[in-house]
Design a protein around this motif. Structure first.
Motif, PDB file in Angstrom:
ATOM      1  N   TYR A  41       5.057   2.276  -3.739  1.00 46.49           N
ATOM      2  CA  TYR A  41       3.722   2.743  -3.410  1.00 46.49           C
ATOM      3  C   TYR A  41       3.709   4.247  -3.213  1.00 46.49           C
ATOM      4  O   TYR A  41       4.608   4.813  -2.572  1.00 46.49           O
ATOM      5  N   GLY A  71       0.440   0.145  -6.042  1.00 46.12           N
ATOM      6  CA  GLY A  71       1.853  -0.175  -6.199  1.00 46.12           C
ATOM      7  C   GLY A  71       2.243  -0.448  -7.638  1.00 46.12           C
ATOM      8  O   GLY A  71       1.425  -0.865  -8.469  1.00 46.12           O
ATOM      9  N   TRP A 116      -3.400   4.836   0.012  1.00 45.24           N
ATOM     10  CA  TRP A 116      -2.302   4.152  -0.660  1.00 45.24           C
ATOM     11  C   TRP A 116      -2.729   3.720  -2.058  1.00 45.24           C
ATOM     12  O   TRP A 116      -3.885   3.357  -2.280  1.00 45.24           O
TER      13      TRP A 116
END
Length: 127
Positions: free
Chosen positions: A95, A120, A117
């Motif tokens: 991530y 991923g 974030w």
């Protein structure tokens, strides 16, 4: 709206190299630090690397020091994680993250310091 998009993951053999990219959008890029974290199945998310706003300060987890390199290209609004000599233990979802504060100088290895974030990217290293 800040958006981080990772790419570059895949399936590789032990000893191979891979470069992850994180494209950032939604705010000025050059004033913000970035971190890479990873999470293996059944484990907590862990710190991998951090780069400050101008690239002068780099930090690495002991487990990747000497094998991984974090860098940034402000013109491309992209942060990279060059991974070399990969091991099966490096298998995880990786991530990209960034704090909300400009010129961040907090505790770079804590997930709680990061407000944004990416989704991923999976890295799988076979033995």
């Amino acid at each position: 709206q800040v958006e981080l998009v990772e790419s570059g993951g895949g399936l590789v053999q032990g000893g191979d190299s891979l470069r992850l990219s994180c494209l950032a959008s939604g705010r000025s890029f050059s004033m913000y630090s970035f971190g890479w974290f990873r999470q293996a199945p059944g484990k907590e998310r862990e710190f991998v690397a951090h780069i400050n706003f101008n690239g002068d300060y780099l930090y690495y987890a002991d487990s990747v020091k000497g094998r991984f390199t974090i860098s940034r290209d402000n013109a491309k609004r992209t942060v990279y994680l060059q991974m070399s000599r990969l091991k099966p233990d490096d298998t995880a979802v990786y991530y990209c993250a960034s704090p909300s504060r400009e010129y961040f100088s907090g505790t770079y290895y804590r997930t709680s310091e990061y407000s944004y974030w990416g989704q991923g990217t999976q890295v799988t290293v076979s033995s």
